[in-house]
Design a protein around this motif. Structure first.
Motif, PDB file in Angstrom:
ATOM      1  N   ARG A  32      58.421  11.913  74.215  1.00 24.82           N
ATOM      2  CA  ARG A  32      57.386  12.601  73.452  1.00 24.82           C
ATOM      3  C   ARG A  32      56.344  11.650  72.877  1.00 24.82           C
ATOM      4  O   ARG A  32      55.249  12.062  72.505  1.00 24.82           O
ATOM      5  CB  ARG A  32      58.001  13.446  72.345  1.00 24.82           C
ATOM      6  N   ARG A  33      56.611  10.392  72.843  1.00 24.39           N
ATOM      7  CA  ARG A  33      55.626   9.416  72.364  1.00 24.39           C
ATOM      8  C   ARG A  33      54.518   9.187  73.382  1.00 24.39           C
ATOM      9  O   ARG A  33      53.475   8.635  73.055  1.00 24.39           O
ATOM     10  CB  ARG A  33      56.311   8.118  71.984  1.00 24.39           C
ATOM     11  N   SER A  34      54.743   9.620  74.606  1.00 28.00           N
ATOM     12  CA  SER A  34      53.734   9.505  75.657  1.00 28.00           C
ATOM     13  C   SER A  34      52.666  10.578  75.449  1.00 28.00           C
ATOM     14  O   SER A  34      52.988  11.712  75.078  1.00 28.00           O
ATOM     15  CB  SER A  34      54.403   9.699  77.020  1.00 28.00           C
ATOM     16  N   PRO A  35      51.394  10.279  75.711  1.00 29.39           N
ATOM     17  CA  PRO A  35      50.341  11.298  75.563  1.00 29.39           C
ATOM     18  C   PRO A  35      50.620  12.571  76.376  1.00 29.39           C
ATOM     19  O   PRO A  35      50.299  13.668  75.940  1.00 29.39           O
ATOM     20  CB  PRO A  35      49.080  10.591  76.070  1.00 29.39           C
ATOM     21  N   ARG A  36      51.234  12.444  77.504  1.00 29.26           N
ATOM     22  CA  ARG A  36      51.525  13.585  78.369  1.00 29.26           C
ATOM     23  C   ARG A  36      52.464  14.601  77.706  1.00 29.26           C
ATOM     24  O   ARG A  36      52.388  15.793  77.924  1.00 29.26           O
ATOM     25  CB  ARG A  36      52.126  13.075  79.685  1.00 29.26           C
ATOM     26  N   TRP A  37      53.382  14.122  76.879  1.00 30.08           N
ATOM     27  CA  TRP A  37      54.423  14.967  76.289  1.00 30.08           C
ATOM     28  C   TRP A  37      54.276  15.126  74.773  1.00 30.08           C
ATOM     29  O   TRP A  37      55.108  15.764  74.138  1.00 30.08           O
ATOM     30  CB  TRP A  37      55.804  14.378  76.591  1.00 30.08           C
ATOM     31  N   ARG A  38      53.218  14.567  74.198  1.00 30.21           N
ATOM     32  CA  ARG A  38      53.056  14.512  72.745  1.00 30.21           C
ATOM     33  C   ARG A  38      53.133  15.884  72.059  1.00 30.21           C
ATOM     34  O   ARG A  38      53.662  16.004  70.967  1.00 30.21           O
ATOM     35  CB  ARG A  38      51.723  13.844  72.418  1.00 30.21           C
ATOM     36  N   ASN A  39      52.622  16.913  72.691  1.00 24.18           N
ATOM     37  CA  ASN A  39      52.594  18.234  72.059  1.00 24.18           C
ATOM     38  C   ASN A  39      53.803  19.099  72.407  1.00 24.18           C
ATOM     39  O   ASN A  39      53.798  20.295  72.133  1.00 24.18           O
ATOM     40  CB  ASN A  39      51.293  18.954  72.423  1.00 24.18           C
ATOM     41  N   HIS A  40      54.797  18.504  72.997  1.00 21.77           N
ATOM     42  CA  HIS A  40      56.009  19.253  73.336  1.00 21.77           C
ATOM     43  C   HIS A  40      56.972  19.240  72.152  1.00 21.77           C
ATOM     44  O   HIS A  40      57.029  18.279  71.391  1.00 21.77           O
ATOM     45  CB  HIS A  40      56.686  18.644  74.569  1.00 21.77           C
ATOM     46  N   ARG A  41      57.723  20.293  72.035  1.00 21.72           N
ATOM     47  CA  ARG A  41      58.694  20.443  70.952  1.00 21.72           C
ATOM     48  C   ARG A  41      60.068  20.033  71.470  1.00 21.72           C
ATOM     49  O   ARG A  41      60.475  20.448  72.555  1.00 21.72           O
ATOM     50  CB  ARG A  41      58.654  21.905  70.528  1.00 21.72           C
ATOM     51  N   ILE A  42      60.762  19.204  70.704  1.00 19.44           N
ATOM     52  CA  ILE A  42      62.139  18.843  71.048  1.00 19.44           C
ATOM     53  C   ILE A  42      63.050  19.886  70.420  1.00 19.44           C
ATOM     54  O   ILE A  42      63.009  20.131  69.216  1.00 19.44           O
ATOM     55  CB  ILE A  42      62.519  17.435  70.541  1.00 19.44           C
ATOM     56  N   ARG A  43      63.851  20.505  71.278  1.00 20.85           N
ATOM     57  CA  ARG A  43      64.833  21.490  70.812  1.00 20.85           C
ATOM     58  C   ARG A  43      66.223  20.919  71.073  1.00 20.85           C
ATOM     59  O   ARG A  43      66.532  20.547  72.194  1.00 20.85           O
ATOM     60  CB  ARG A  43      64.700  22.816  71.556  1.00 20.85           C
ATOM     61  N   ILE A  44      67.024  20.850  70.024  1.00 20.65           N
ATOM     62  CA  ILE A  44      68.418  20.454  70.191  1.00 20.65           C
ATOM     63  C   ILE A  44      69.203  21.742  70.377  1.00 20.65           C
ATOM     64  O   ILE A  44      69.334  22.544  69.453  1.00 20.65           O
ATOM     65  CB  ILE A  44      68.951  19.655  68.993  1.00 20.65           C
ATOM     66  N   MET A  45      69.704  21.934  71.577  1.00 19.14           N
ATOM     67  CA  MET A  45      70.361  23.178  71.956  1.00 19.14           C
ATOM     68  C   MET A  45      71.878  23.002  71.888  1.00 19.14           C
ATOM     69  O   MET A  45      72.403  21.984  72.347  1.00 19.14           O
ATOM     70  CB  MET A  45      69.964  23.558  73.380  1.00 19.14           C
TER      71      MET A  45
ATOM     72  N   ILE B 231      64.097  11.962  63.841  1.00 21.23           N
ATOM     73  CA  ILE B 231      63.432  12.548  65.002  1.00 21.23           C
ATOM     74  C   ILE B 231      63.111  13.991  64.679  1.00 21.23           C
ATOM     75  O   ILE B 231      63.976  14.751  64.237  1.00 21.23           O
ATOM     76  CB  ILE B 231      64.325  12.440  66.257  1.00 21.23           C
ATOM     77  N   ASP B 232      61.850  14.360  64.891  1.00 15.78           N
ATOM     78  CA  ASP B 232      61.411  15.728  64.647  1.00 15.78           C
ATOM     79  C   ASP B 232      61.931  16.618  65.766  1.00 15.78           C
ATOM     80  O   ASP B 232      61.428  16.571  66.885  1.00 15.78           O
ATOM     81  CB  ASP B 232      59.885  15.772  64.584  1.00 15.78           C
ATOM     82  N   ALA B 233      62.959  17.380  65.468  1.00 14.44           N
ATOM     83  CA  ALA B 233      63.573  18.258  66.469  1.00 14.44           C
ATOM     84  C   ALA B 233      64.016  19.553  65.802  1.00 14.44           C
ATOM     85  O   ALA B 233      64.388  19.565  64.629  1.00 14.44           O
ATOM     86  CB  ALA B 233      64.770  17.561  67.108  1.00 14.44           C
ATOM     87  N   VAL B 234      63.968  20.622  66.571  1.00 14.40           N
ATOM     88  CA  VAL B 234      64.341  21.943  66.081  1.00 14.40           C
ATOM     89  C   VAL B 234      65.721  22.306  66.627  1.00 14.40           C
ATOM     90  O   VAL B 234      65.919  22.309  67.843  1.00 14.40           O
ATOM     91  CB  VAL B 234      63.315  22.998  66.560  1.00 14.40           C
ATOM     92  N   PRO B 235      66.696  22.604  65.752  1.00 15.40           N
ATOM     93  CA  PRO B 235      67.995  23.029  66.269  1.00 15.40           C
ATOM     94  C   PRO B 235      67.958  24.489  66.716  1.00 15.40           C
ATOM     95  O   PRO B 235      67.354  25.324  66.043  1.00 15.40           O
ATOM     96  CB  PRO B 235      68.929  22.856  65.074  1.00 15.40           C
TER      97      PRO B 235
END
Length: 179
Positions: free
Chosen positions: A76-89, A114-118
């Protein structure tokens, strides 16, 4: 390695080519013998515009979870993935354990900074079915795997999920937990 650096993680592409299957299996076995962390990558089958901007990390064991969460964060630190949400499933079978599961995942994400949504899913269906149903159209999916080096085809049981996920998928095996 480069100079004094020695690699601890190997990235290898998923192979469905029957002619190359023996080489693929031999490579996986060798990586396991060397006790290196392993990432097996399968490219997305759909264009990004047709996929949800999610990076899903399927939490099944602390051993692979911290490894995958770290990789998702770096991605997610890459510009390509910067606006993606990390979901911990995470899949649990009993609704009464939901609060505990959410607290556990939130605590780990906070400790990792780490900014992640459970996202906790309560289901008695087979875990792989739940994973496919939930992450089929996520742009990236990290899935922890358990591998035995003496298994005839170490990744055979994961073929169905790789075929079903339409986004990028990383099968991950960590030898050392990243704390």
């Amino acid at each position: 390695g480069v100079g004094a650096l020695e690699p601890n993680t190997v990235l290898i592409g998923w192979s469905e080519d029957g002619l190359k299957q023996a080489d693929f299996t031999r490579a996986i076995r060798r990586i396991l013998q060397l006790k290196r962390s392993l990432l097996v990558y399968a490219e997305a089958e759909l264009p990004a515009a047709e996929l949800a901007p999610n990076i899903d990390v399927w939490w099944r064991a602390r051993e692979n979870g911290s490894f995958m969460l770290t990789l998702a964060h770096l991605l997610r630190r890459s510009p390509r993935w910067r606006n993606h949400r990390i979901r911990i499933m995470r899949v649990i079978s009993d609704e009464s354990r939901r609060k505990e599961a959410i607290e556990s995942v939130e605590k780990f994400a906070k400790a990792s900074r780490i900014d992640a949504v459970p996202e906790i899913i309560v289901s008695t269906a087979p875990v792989y079915d739940v994973i496919v149903e939930t992450s089929q159209k996520s742009e990236v999916c990290f899935l922890g795997i358990k591998l035995e080096e003496d298994h005839e085809e170490p990744l055979a049981e994961h073929a169905g999920i790789v075929e079903s996920i339409r986004g990028h998928i990383f099968l991950a095996k960590s030898w050392d937990s990243l704390h």
